[in-house]
Design a protein around this motif. Structure first.
Motif, PDB file in Angstrom:
ATOM      1  N   ILE A 221       0.856  -1.204   0.000  1.00 51.60           N
ATOM      2  CA  ILE A 221       0.000   0.000   0.000  1.00 51.60           C
ATOM      3  C   ILE A 221       0.889   1.249   0.000  1.00 51.60           C
ATOM      4  N   ARG A 225       1.128   4.257  -2.829  1.00 52.56           N
ATOM      5  CA  ARG A 225       0.748   5.613  -2.405  1.00 52.56           C
ATOM      6  C   ARG A 225       1.925   6.592  -2.423  1.00 52.56           C
ATOM      7  N   VAL A 232       1.552   4.991   6.450  1.00 56.05           N
ATOM      8  CA  VAL A 232       0.312   4.254   6.161  1.00 56.05           C
ATOM      9  C   VAL A 232      -0.292   3.729   7.469  1.00 56.05           C
ATOM     10  N   TRP A 236      -3.892   4.862   8.982  1.00 53.79           N
ATOM     11  CA  TRP A 236      -4.929   3.869   9.338  1.00 53.79           C
ATOM     12  C   TRP A 236      -5.500   4.201  10.724  1.00 53.79           C
ATOM     13  N   LEU A 265      -6.673   6.720   2.983  1.00 58.11           N
ATOM     14  CA  LEU A 265      -6.717   5.314   2.561  1.00 58.11           C
ATOM     15  C   LEU A 265      -8.137   4.977   2.110  1.00 58.11           C
ATOM     16  N   GLU A 268     -10.822  -0.444   0.810  1.00 58.03           N
ATOM     17  CA  GLU A 268     -10.155  -1.743   0.583  1.00 58.03           C
ATOM     18  C   GLU A 268      -8.787  -1.778   1.250  1.00 58.03           C
ATOM     19  N   GLU A 269      -8.098  -0.662   1.223  1.00 58.32           N
ATOM     20  CA  GLU A 269      -6.787  -0.589   1.895  1.00 58.32           C
ATOM     21  C   GLU A 269      -6.967  -0.730   3.411  1.00 58.32           C
TER      22      GLU A 269
END
Ligand code: NDP
Length: 293
Positions: A221, A225, A232, A236, A265, A268-269
């Motif tokens: 991911i 990105r 990331v 989240w 995000l 799905e991520e």
């Protein structure tokens, strides 16, 4: 001092007071936990770097030995008191109700503050003090009544500990700070917090041992990105509405960890990261039911 601004969102706690959603952790920024002059200098230097990177919310504890260094950096910064948010925690040796106000006064002196933003019971210690963390909780809430503390909360409290203090005192902590990261989603405690209206604060948000920082799914991911794995993971947390307090002694990582407010995000991520939860096997730190620290 050149100061950056990142538009860090604020979370409104159940008492109406706001807390910056992202802060800076100070566990192990010193070579030892001793509250010595030399250690205070080290922490003051690191906190000053974090200030330059844009952090205004700092997480400390009586047990970290970092309160003095944060106080020194605050005093030297010239930044108005109202722009700071400081959390400290009652150490395990101070659970006796008389020790709570005494040690809290020392915390205020260490930080050079007249009023603290947030004070947490660091661990519930159900196997010590005859299992009486309820009297400790009452003593912490009295600090709010006498005006020296703005908000009272807990740390590492499991659902049964939350239920007990709420049932026996009628006072709900505004925050529970506990271990939470992609490998340990700590679902039962999160659900209890949501049910009681308690804000979730993720300690060790990167996994403490940094294992999630080499996860291949998160790495995928991140590379799509153009972000780092740490960014990331922290993003989240932000999208889950967690309060996060990543720690780094390196200025480039301090900047990286706060630079997470220019991307989002997709569902799905988020689901792919949610699926990495290992349940209790993902826990890195001690278990709150047995920890006697
Ligand atoms: P974190 O999950 O924040 O991870 C910190 C580790 O990750 C350090 O080794 C750091 O190394 C490294 N790191 C930080 N940023 C990056 C990055 N961008 N890329 C790669 N590596 C990185 O662990 P902590 O356990 O320190 O948790 C954060 C804070 O939570 C603590 O400092 C403390 O304030 C609080 N806490 C509270 C507890 C409680 O019982 N209430 C228990 C544990 C933590 P380096 O410094 O070398 O960059």
């Amino acid at each position: 001092m050149h100061l950056r601004s990142h538009g860090i969102p604020k979370i409104t706690l159940s008492n109406g007071i706001t807390i910056p959603q992202l802060g800076f952790g100070t566990l192990s920024v010193q070579p030892s936990r001793e509250a010595s002059d030399a250690n205070a200098e080290i922490t003051a230097g690191i906190v000053t770097q974090a200030l330059k990177a844009g952090y205004r919310h700092f997480d400390t504890a009586q047990g970290y030995g970092t309160e003095r260094g944060i106080g020194q950096a605050m005093a030297a910064s010239g930044i108005p008191r109202d722009d700071w948010y400081v959390t400290s925690k009652l150490t395990n040796a101070n659970h006796a109700p008389d020790d709570v106000p005494r040690s809290f006064e020392q915390t205020l002196r260490n930080l050079g503050l007249e009023q603290l933003d947030l004070f947490l019971i660091h661990w519930p210690l159900p196997t010590l003090y005859n299992g009486d963390y309820v009297s400790t909780w009452k003593a912490v809430t009295e600090l709010v009544r006498d005006g020296r503390l703005r908000s009272a909360g807990v740390s590492n409290f499991l659902p049964e500990h939350l239920d007990r203090i709420i049932n026996e005192t009628g006072i709900v902590p505004v925050v529970d700070q506990f271990e939470l990261h992609p490998y340990f989603a700590n679902r039962a405690t999160c659900e209890a917090c949501l049910q009681h209206g308690i804000a979730i604060e993720a300690h060790s948000p990167l996994g403490h041992n940094r294992e999630p920082l080499s996860d291949p799914i998160i790495a995928g991911i991140a590379s799509e990105r153009g972000k780092s794995i740490a960014q990331v993971i922290l993003r989240w947390h932000i999208q889950r509405a967690d309060i996060v307090i990543p720690k780094s002694v390196r200025p480039e990582r301090m900047r990286e960890n706060i630079d997470i407010f220019d991307f989002e995000l997709g569902s799905e991520e988020v689901a792919a990261i949610d699926a990495l939860d290992r349940g209790d096997a993902g826990r890195v730190g001690p278990h709150p039911a047995t920890w006697e620290g």
